[in-house]
Design a protein around this motif. Structure first.
Motif, PDB file in Angstrom:
ATOM      1  N   GLY A 292      27.021  35.007  26.305  1.00  0.00           N
ATOM      2  CA  GLY A 292      27.670  35.953  25.415  1.00  0.00           C
ATOM      3  C   GLY A 292      29.105  35.614  25.060  1.00  0.00           C
ATOM      4  N   VAL A 293      29.481  34.337  25.116  1.00  0.00           N
ATOM      5  CA  VAL A 293      30.856  33.950  24.781  1.00  0.00           C
ATOM      6  C   VAL A 293      31.036  33.965  23.274  1.00  0.00           C
ATOM      7  N   SER A 294      32.283  33.979  22.835  1.00  0.00           N
ATOM      8  CA  SER A 294      32.584  33.989  21.409  1.00  0.00           C
ATOM      9  C   SER A 294      32.253  32.631  20.795  1.00  0.00           C
ATOM     10  N   PRO A 295      32.028  32.576  19.476  1.00  0.00           N
ATOM     11  CA  PRO A 295      31.724  31.288  18.834  1.00  0.00           C
ATOM     12  C   PRO A 295      32.800  30.232  19.061  1.00  0.00           C
ATOM     13  N   GLY A 296      34.071  30.635  18.985  1.00  0.00           N
ATOM     14  CA  GLY A 296      35.150  29.675  19.197  1.00  0.00           C
ATOM     15  C   GLY A 296      35.127  29.080  20.594  1.00  0.00           C
ATOM     16  N   THR A 297      34.907  29.935  21.600  1.00  0.00           N
ATOM     17  CA  THR A 297      34.830  29.447  22.976  1.00  0.00           C
ATOM     18  C   THR A 297      33.628  28.539  23.162  1.00  0.00           C
ATOM     19  N   ALA A 298      32.501  28.905  22.577  1.00  0.00           N
ATOM     20  CA  ALA A 298      31.299  28.086  22.696  1.00  0.00           C
ATOM     21  C   ALA A 298      31.512  26.706  22.083  1.00  0.00           C
ATOM     22  N   ILE A 299      32.207  26.636  20.967  1.00  0.00           N
ATOM     23  CA  ILE A 299      32.484  25.353  20.318  1.00  0.00           C
ATOM     24  C   ILE A 299      33.378  24.492  21.204  1.00  0.00           C
ATOM     25  N   ARG A 300      34.367  25.119  21.854  1.00  0.00           N
ATOM     26  CA  ARG A 300      35.248  24.366  22.754  1.00  0.00           C
ATOM     27  C   ARG A 300      34.451  23.707  23.876  1.00  0.00           C
ATOM     28  N   TYR A 301      33.557  24.481  24.503  1.00  0.00           N
ATOM     29  CA  TYR A 301      32.764  23.934  25.595  1.00  0.00           C
ATOM     30  C   TYR A 301      31.796  22.872  25.101  1.00  0.00           C
ATOM     31  N   ALA A 302      31.229  23.078  23.941  1.00  0.00           N
ATOM     32  CA  ALA A 302      30.312  22.083  23.386  1.00  0.00           C
ATOM     33  C   ALA A 302      31.050  20.776  23.099  1.00  0.00           C
ATOM     34  N   THR A 303      32.260  20.883  22.569  1.00  0.00           N
ATOM     35  CA  THR A 303      33.057  19.678  22.299  1.00  0.00           C
ATOM     36  C   THR A 303      33.399  18.946  23.588  1.00  0.00           C
ATOM     37  N   ALA A 304      33.800  19.702  24.623  1.00  0.00           N
ATOM     38  CA  ALA A 304      34.128  19.082  25.905  1.00  0.00           C
ATOM     39  C   ALA A 304      32.899  18.410  26.505  1.00  0.00           C
ATOM     40  N   ALA A 305      31.740  19.057  26.430  1.00  0.00           N
ATOM     41  CA  ALA A 305      30.514  18.473  26.980  1.00  0.00           C
ATOM     42  C   ALA A 305      30.120  17.218  26.217  1.00  0.00           C
ATOM     43  N   ARG A 306      30.267  17.255  24.911  1.00  0.00           N
ATOM     44  CA  ARG A 306      29.915  16.086  24.104  1.00  0.00           C
ATOM     45  C   ARG A 306      30.795  14.893  24.460  1.00  0.00           C
ATOM     46  N   GLN A 307      32.074  15.139  24.691  1.00  0.00           N
ATOM     47  CA  GLN A 307      32.975  14.046  25.073  1.00  0.00           C
ATOM     48  C   GLN A 307      32.602  13.473  26.434  1.00  0.00           C
ATOM     49  N   LEU A 308      32.225  14.351  27.368  1.00  0.00           N
ATOM     50  CA  LEU A 308      31.831  13.878  28.695  1.00  0.00           C
ATOM     51  C   LEU A 308      30.510  13.115  28.642  1.00  0.00           C
ATOM     52  N   LEU A 309      29.580  13.580  27.838  1.00  0.00           N
ATOM     53  CA  LEU A 309      28.298  12.902  27.726  1.00  0.00           C
ATOM     54  C   LEU A 309      28.418  11.558  27.019  1.00  0.00           C
ATOM     55  N   ASP A 310      29.414  11.434  26.151  1.00  0.00           N
ATOM     56  CA  ASP A 310      29.627  10.172  25.442  1.00  0.00           C
ATOM     57  C   ASP A 310      30.388   9.161  26.276  1.00  0.00           C
TER      58      ASP A 310
END
Length: 320
Positions: A292-310
């Motif tokens: 239930g996080v806000s869209p902005g917060t969700a995007i931040r976590y998705a960006t951080a995860a993508r950088q770690l996975l890359d």
């Protein structure tokens, strides 16, 4: 001793009966008096009016929380003291003065200070005590967030080992498994727990209950029932102070177990959301649906995860 221990409860009863004559000075008044020391009278008057408007609210504004008011005045105070050496009123402050303040700060501190000063001068403009707003058209800049990185395994073990009481073990489970914030943990009600169906509701969102959380809840409820069998407090977490009231426990009581550790409850809940992104893929919609996080917060976590996975090597180094 019993009178001292329960004086707060006695005062509540007397107030309800209309028999209480409370002549204590509110803590807000003494704090405000102390923080306004050293500010020239003209600037001080308008600043005090602004802070009281934040604290009390108005016809079209809601009162701000005590922490917000505290942070606002603390952020504005260095500039107000500096201007007090040159000016007698806020109407004398120029755009160049604001640019000088902005130039002396960096990152989120610069952004926060400019937002606070903008609030002050907007209030003064609305009240008609200044002719123009010197903060107009001065960009505050975007939020600069810290990088979101996974926790070290040793830090998680240290936090788990520090949780030696049923209440502490429950808070760890709620933060590390369900990504619950400290505030949300304190506000949990007994009605939010459904042991039979193994479900719990956190911040209005119902979630399935895992075995670890289920065991931690049972242990805490057993202790809660044994220590305060007749309490009327509807909150899940209570202590000896709140057991005779209906308010939630304070943040300090919830977090004190983890003082001095690298890992806090807030970092545990952050790590849980990042783990969800690393496990299920950097999809912001998935994180919003689960926690239930806000869209902005969700995007931040998705960006951080993508950088770690890359960068798998760097991710391994963070975990080692």
């Amino acid at each position: 001793m019993p009178v001292v221990r329960h004086h707060g409860r006695i005062a509540e009863v007397l107030e309800q009966l209309g028999l209480l004559d409370d002549d204590r000075v509110p803590a807000f008044e003494t704090w405000l008096l102390r923080k306004l020391e050293g500010i020239t009278p003209g600037i001080r008057h308008d600043t005090e009016d602004w802070i009281r408007a934040l604290h009390n609210g108005g016809p079209r504004t809601r009162p701000r929380g005590p922490n917000t008011v505290w942070h606002y005045l603390n952020a504005a105070r260095p500039a107000l003291l500096d201007w007090s050496n040159r000016y007698g009123h806020l109407r004398e402050v120029t755009r160049e003065d604001l640019l000088a303040v902005a130039g002396s700060l960096h990152g989120n501190k610069r952004r926060h200070t400019l937002c606070v000063l903008r609030s002050l001068f907007r209030h003064c403009k609305k009240k008609g005590v200044i002719f123009r707003n010197p903060t107009a058209r001065i960009p505050v800049g975007p939020n600069q967030y810290h990088a979101i990185l996974p926790l070290h395994d040793n830090d998680i073990v240290a936090a788990t080992n520090a949780a030696t009481t049923p209440a502490a073990r429950l808070t760890v489970a709620l933060a590390a498994i369900h990504a619950a914030r400290t505030t949300d943990i304190g506000r949990l009600l007994m009605d939010d727990i459904d042991l039979g169906n193994r479900r719990l509701t956190i911040a209005g969102r119902t979630r399935p209950m895992d075995n670890l959380t289920h065991r931690a809840l049972i242990d805490w409820l057993d202790e809660r029932r044994a220590r305060w069998p007749n309490t009327a407090n509807p909150h899940l977490l209570i202590n000896r102070v709140t057991a005779v009231r209906t308010c939630p426990v304070g943040r300090v009581w919830i977090t004190k177990t983890f003082w001095g550790l690298e890992v806090t409850l807030d970092r545990l809940h952050t790590d849980r959301k990042l783990e969800e992104m690393l496990t299920h893929g950097p999809d912001p919609l998935h994180l919003t649906a689960v926690f239930g996080v806000s869209p902005g917060t969700a995007i931040r976590y998705a960006t951080a995860a993508r950088q770690l996975l890359d960068t798998p090597i760097e991710r391994h180094d963070q975990r080692s």
